[in-house]
Enzyme design. Structure first.
Site, PDB file in Angstrom:
ATOM      1  N   GLN A  75       0.795  -1.224   0.000  1.00  0.00           N
ATOM      2  CA  GLN A  75       0.000   0.000   0.000  1.00  0.00           C
ATOM      3  C   GLN A  75       0.831   1.280   0.000  1.00  0.00           C
ATOM      4  O   GLN A  75       0.434   2.279  -0.586  1.00  0.00           O
ATOM      5  CB  GLN A  75      -0.908  -0.016   1.230  1.00  0.00           C
ATOM      6  CG  GLN A  75      -2.010   1.011   1.227  1.00  0.00           C
ATOM      7  CD  GLN A  75      -3.110   0.623   2.190  1.00  0.00           C
ATOM      8  OE1 GLN A  75      -4.010  -0.127   1.853  1.00  0.00           O
ATOM      9  NE2 GLN A  75      -3.031   1.119   3.399  1.00  0.00           N
TER      10      GLN A  75
ATOM     11  N   GLU B 122      -3.304   9.569  -0.490  1.00  0.00           N
ATOM     12  CA  GLU B 122      -2.422  10.164   0.511  1.00  0.00           C
ATOM     13  C   GLU B 122      -1.343  11.052  -0.105  1.00  0.00           C
ATOM     14  O   GLU B 122      -0.376  11.418   0.555  1.00  0.00           O
ATOM     15  CB  GLU B 122      -1.807   9.062   1.372  1.00  0.00           C
ATOM     16  CG  GLU B 122      -2.882   8.304   2.147  1.00  0.00           C
ATOM     17  CD  GLU B 122      -2.335   7.207   3.040  1.00  0.00           C
ATOM     18  OE1 GLU B 122      -1.108   6.991   3.023  1.00  0.00           O
ATOM     19  OE2 GLU B 122      -3.128   6.575   3.747  1.00  0.00           O
TER      20      GLU B 122
ATOM     21  N   LYS C   1      -3.592   5.364  15.495  1.00  0.00           N
ATOM     22  CA  LYS C   1      -4.651   6.053  14.753  1.00  0.00           C
ATOM     23  C   LYS C   1      -5.796   6.323  15.719  1.00  0.00           C
ATOM     24  O   LYS C   1      -6.424   5.381  16.220  1.00  0.00           O
ATOM     25  CB  LYS C   1      -5.145   5.197  13.588  1.00  0.00           C
ATOM     26  CG  LYS C   1      -4.120   4.983  12.482  1.00  0.00           C
ATOM     27  CD  LYS C   1      -4.662   4.025  11.430  1.00  0.00           C
ATOM     28  CE  LYS C   1      -3.715   3.908  10.243  1.00  0.00           C
ATOM     29  NZ  LYS C   1      -4.162   2.870   9.281  1.00  0.00           N
TER      30      LYS C   1
ATOM     31  N   ARG D 273      -5.211   8.982   8.396  1.00  0.00           N
ATOM     32  CA  ARG D 273      -5.973   8.002   7.629  1.00  0.00           C
ATOM     33  C   ARG D 273      -5.999   8.464   6.176  1.00  0.00           C
ATOM     34  O   ARG D 273      -5.695   9.614   5.868  1.00  0.00           O
ATOM     35  CB  ARG D 273      -7.407   7.852   8.147  1.00  0.00           C
ATOM     36  CG  ARG D 273      -7.564   7.394   9.580  1.00  0.00           C
ATOM     37  CD  ARG D 273      -6.791   6.127   9.931  1.00  0.00           C
ATOM     38  NE  ARG D 273      -7.163   4.930   9.202  1.00  0.00           N
ATOM     39  CZ  ARG D 273      -7.899   3.922   9.704  1.00  0.00           C
ATOM     40  NH1 ARG D 273      -8.351   3.999  10.951  1.00  0.00           N
ATOM     41  NH2 ARG D 273      -8.150   2.843   8.997  1.00  0.00           N
TER      42      ARG D 273
END
Length: 429
Positions: free
Chosen positions: A162, A204, A341, A370
């Site tokens: 990712q 992101e 988180k 996130r």
């Protein structure tokens, strides 16, 4: 005491154009605390549950139920409470919800109030949030892990992992780390452009190019960008990976074909760990997040025993900022770092407890955003308040990511000579 006289929630939008919740907490002195709640794309099975409306509006992703829960149920219980009673505020909401994963009122509803209350308290005292939460010992600026190539669930690139992140470990300050990271980001854009690859960015802010060579192609491309920027790959700049392995764990195997098509391999737990060890020996990878699936405890144990002595192994979906799961990991010697988180657990109090437990056990901690973010930069203050030493908050693009970096620049300026930037010392040896 400064009493809470008003709590008001509203529906706003995150960086993906999806609804999210924002909460205002107002004290009797007219002081405001405001917080917006983020949302993830690849979420762990054991995370606290955000409440969504369902139905046709916003493709079912509205948060008006969570907003109503704040404006009615939560507000009626918290009005009249001292804004400085953070533990009590969070406990009241946890008890009101009555479920282990906050699925009744919604973790998004509870978190919005929890963070807004802390901000109101800080504002009451005229203190920056990091100082209010962390006290006089809050002086560590986090080393940024800048996500410059996106794969997996965060992009359409044919790569299973990712995130591919650069870490400016040789920087002398957060400010210098940002200079190094942003320069490499811009050089990477040119490297990709010169290869005829897309320079569009993912959720992101990292690039999401169609790298036919997969994982190693991504790493070699980053190496070229680092060198092009005038830095030394493996000395000035190290690499971190977020495998998000739960996203391609199918029927007990790590199935890379889910993202990489016919070129992807299918690996057992041991083969997955061996592959990660091979990558870490070939490239300057000092941190691997979620290298194994969230409930593959045996696989995690094997990976930790294999490379945990030299590589930071970060539990995200594994630990979900939850002291119960973290406690098991610590007792079984699994992983050596926790990703933090706030919306995985749903209150500030529980977030602090998880970080404290990790640090007390010798684990490192990485504050994290996130993929669905807002302009809210609370996590920048939290990273300093809790002396995390590391932060993941995206690439050097998109204002929802840059807002956190910019806040950290302000904090470093404010701390001045007291500011401590750990560089390579922030990582597990």
């Amino acid at each position: 005491m400064s009493i809470i006289i008003k709590i008001h929630a509203r529906q706003i939008f995150d960086s993906r154009g999806n609804p999210t919740i924002e909460v205002d907490v107002v004290t009797e002195n007219g002081v405001l605390g405001r917080a917006a709640v983020p949302s993830g794309a690849s979420t762990g099975e054991h995370e606290a549950m955000e409440l969504r409306d369902g139905g046709k509006a916003y493709l079912g992703k509205g948060v008006l139920k969570a907003v109503e829960n704040v404006n009615t149920i939560i507000a009626s219980e918290l009005l009249g409470t001292s804004v400085f009673e953070q533990n009590l505020i969070d406990k009241i909401m946890i008890d009101l919800d009555g479920t282990p994963n906050k699925s009744n009122l919604g973790a998004n509803a509870i978190l919005g109030v929890s963070l807004a209350a802390a901000k109101a308290a800080a504002n009451e005292l005229g203190l920056p949030l990091y100082r209010y939460i962390g006290g006089v010992s809050a002086n560590t600026l986090p080393v940024p892990m800048m996500n410059i190539i996106n794969g997996g669930s965060h992009s359409d690139a044919p790569i299973a992992f990712q995130e591919f992140m650069i870490i400016p470990v040789k920087a002398a300050s957060f400010t210098q780390a940002m200079q190094m990271g942003t320069e490499i980001f811009h050089h990477l854009k040119k490297v990709l452009h010169d290869r005829g690859l897309s320079t569009a960015v993912g959720d992101e802010g990292g690039f999401a190019p169609n790298l036919a060579g997969g994982t190693e192609d991504a790493l070699e491309t980053i190496k070229k960008a680092v060198q092009s920027a005038g830095y030394t790959f493996g000395d000035d700049i190290m690499i971190a990976l977020d495998c998000a392995a739960s996203e391609f764990y199918v029927n007990g195997k790590y199935d890379y074909t889910k993202f990489e098509g016919t070129t992807g391999k299918i690996r057992t737990s041991e083969e997955q760990a061996d592959y990660l060890a091979e990558l870490a020996s070939k490239y300057p990878i000092i941190s691997i997040e979620d290298g194994m699936q969230e409930d593959d405890w045996a696989g995690w144990k094997y990976l930790t025993e294999k490379i945990g002595h030299k590589t930071q192994l970060v539990g995200d979906d594994l630990f979900v900022t939850n002291v119960t799961r973290l406690s098991r990991g610590i007792s079984e010697g699994i992983a050596n770092s926790i990703l933090v988180k706030v919306n995985q657990i749903g209150t500030l109090t529980e977030t602090i407890a998880a970080v404290n437990m990790a640090h007390n056990a010798g684990y490192t901690s990485v504050m994290s955003h996130r993929s669905g973010e807002t302009e809210d930069h609370t996590i920048a203050d939290l990273a300093v308040a809790l002396n995390c030493g590391q932060i993941k908050t995206g690439s050097a693009s998109r204002s929802d990511r840059m807002s956190k970096y910019n806040q950290l620049l302000r904090i470093e300026e404010e701390l001045n000579d007291v500011a401590y930037f750990p560089g390579a010392k922030a990582f597990k040896k």
